[in-house]
Design a protein around this motif. Sequence first.
Motif, PDB file in Angstrom:
ATOM      1  N   TYR A   1       0.833  -1.207   0.000  1.00  0.00           N
ATOM      2  CA  TYR A   1       0.000   0.000   0.000  1.00  0.00           C
ATOM      3  C   TYR A   1       0.871   1.262   0.000  1.00  0.00           C
ATOM      4  CZ  TYR A   1      -3.433   3.461   1.544  1.00  0.00           C
ATOM      5  OH  TYR A   1      -4.239   4.566   1.637  1.00  0.00           O
TER       6      TYR A   1
ATOM      7  N   LEU B   1       3.880   1.639  -1.117  1.00  0.00           N
ATOM      8  CA  LEU B   1       4.630   1.765  -2.364  1.00  0.00           C
ATOM      9  C   LEU B   1       3.749   1.959  -3.591  1.00  0.00           C
ATOM     10  CD1 LEU B   1       7.292  -1.012  -1.683  1.00  0.00           C
ATOM     11  CD2 LEU B   1       7.584   1.469  -1.471  1.00  0.00           C
TER      12      LEU B   1
ATOM     13  N   LYS C   1       1.413   3.909  -5.286  1.00  0.00           N
ATOM     14  CA  LYS C   1       0.829   5.258  -5.285  1.00  0.00           C
ATOM     15  C   LYS C   1      -0.621   5.309  -5.770  1.00  0.00           C
ATOM     16  CE  LYS C   1       5.256   7.566  -5.699  1.00  0.00           C
ATOM     17  NZ  LYS C   1       6.134   8.374  -6.555  1.00  0.00           N
ATOM     18  N   PRO C   2      -1.021   4.473  -6.739  1.00  0.00           N
ATOM     19  CA  PRO C   2      -2.427   4.525  -7.156  1.00  0.00           C
ATOM     20  C   PRO C   2      -3.421   4.247  -6.022  1.00  0.00           C
ATOM     21  CG  PRO C   2      -1.146   3.343  -8.788  1.00  0.00           C
ATOM     22  CD  PRO C   2      -0.234   3.587  -7.605  1.00  0.00           C
TER      23      PRO C   2
ATOM     24  N   TRP D   1      -3.353   5.536  -3.057  1.00  0.00           N
ATOM     25  CA  TRP D   1      -3.587   6.667  -2.166  1.00  0.00           C
ATOM     26  C   TRP D   1      -3.395   8.047  -2.784  1.00  0.00           C
ATOM     27  CZ3 TRP D   1       1.099   9.055  -2.033  1.00  0.00           C
ATOM     28  CH2 TRP D   1       2.245   8.262  -2.161  1.00  0.00           C
ATOM     29  N   GLN D   2      -2.943   8.152  -4.032  1.00  0.00           N
ATOM     30  CA  GLN D   2      -2.703   9.472  -4.615  1.00  0.00           C
ATOM     31  C   GLN D   2      -3.975  10.232  -4.943  1.00  0.00           C
ATOM     32  OE1 GLN D   2      -0.035   8.969  -7.963  1.00  0.00           O
ATOM     33  NE2 GLN D   2       1.621   9.871  -6.784  1.00  0.00           N
ATOM     34  N   ASN D   3      -4.978   9.579  -5.426  1.00  0.00           N
ATOM     35  CA  ASN D   3      -6.210  10.249  -5.874  1.00  0.00           C
ATOM     36  C   ASN D   3      -7.407   9.772  -5.070  1.00  0.00           C
ATOM     37  OD1 ASN D   3      -5.172  11.871  -7.979  1.00  0.00           O
ATOM     38  ND2 ASN D   3      -5.063  10.090  -9.324  1.00  0.00           N
TER      39      ASN D   3
ATOM     40  N   GLY E   1      -3.016   6.098 -10.417  1.00  0.00           N
ATOM     41  CA  GLY E   1      -2.116   7.091  -9.858  1.00  0.00           C
ATOM     42  C   GLY E   1      -2.215   8.385 -10.638  1.00  0.00           C
ATOM     43  N   LYS E   2      -1.425   9.376 -10.231  1.00  0.00           N
ATOM     44  CA  LYS E   2      -1.456  10.677 -10.908  1.00  0.00           C
ATOM     45  C   LYS E   2      -0.741  10.645 -12.244  1.00  0.00           C
ATOM     46  CE  LYS E   2      -2.357  13.570  -6.965  1.00  0.00           C
ATOM     47  NZ  LYS E   2      -2.022  14.712  -6.162  1.00  0.00           N
ATOM     48  N   LYS E   3       0.256   9.771 -12.386  1.00  0.00           N
ATOM     49  CA  LYS E   3       0.944   9.635 -13.668  1.00  0.00           C
ATOM     50  C   LYS E   3       0.106   8.773 -14.595  1.00  0.00           C
ATOM     51  CE  LYS E   3       5.139   8.261 -13.713  1.00  0.00           C
ATOM     52  NZ  LYS E   3       6.420   7.639 -13.373  1.00  0.00           N
TER      53      LYS E   3
ATOM     54  N   ASP F   1      -0.177   4.775 -14.646  1.00  0.00           N
ATOM     55  CA  ASP F   1       0.221   4.221 -13.345  1.00  0.00           C
ATOM     56  C   ASP F   1      -1.028   3.653 -12.682  1.00  0.00           C
ATOM     57  OD1 ASP F   1       1.621   3.523 -11.092  1.00  0.00           O
ATOM     58  OD2 ASP F   1       1.788   5.559 -10.305  1.00  0.00           O
TER      59      ASP F   1
END
Length: 193
Positions: free
Chosen positions: A76, A78, A80-81, A83-85, A111-113, A116
């Motif tokens: 979790y 590592l 990022k998808p 928890w980023q959005n 994720g934001k990228k 991702d």
Amino acid sequence: CSLLNKMFGDYEEKFSAYRALLAYYLALPGKKMLFMGGELGEFIEWRYDEGLEWHLLEYDKHKKLNDYIKTINNYYLLAKPFWQNEENWDGFSWINDGDNDRSVISFIRKGKKRGDNVLVVSNFTPVERKKYLIGVPSAGEYVVDMDSSWDAFGGSRVKRRVKYKTKKQNFLGFSNVIEINLEGLSTVYIKKE
């Protein structure tokens, strides 16, 4: 009773279903909390006037469950998808939320990228789903990054790097699909390689 004890089935199935549920829960949007003793696999409900049952870690299933929870918590952090959005719908989309006949739920955490993503697929029955169709956001090769049914966590599946190549096919709004073998009572995290 504890969440583990509320799971349907025999001793083995309870642990499998619990691992699948935890992986599903961890991948959903929002902050997470595991109730006291859940990381040990307690069968009794937590009692304020007694300590946790730490002795359970002497038993293989409970030790592997504890290791599993440590592993998915690190995953979790590592991934990022996951928890980023969380503040909007940009970080989540359904793949298939309507397969209630087979009790399989699948969605994408973004994720934001661009690109991702982590695909999350949960099978909440003890029946293996062979060649289960999953819509994917883009063509290429996908790999199972985490599987709640791996033997290191107390499951029956040997951990190995499984790759799935996409096929062109329209499916639930996706133009590419993969076919996966989904163990019963399991949740998998899949990423594009």
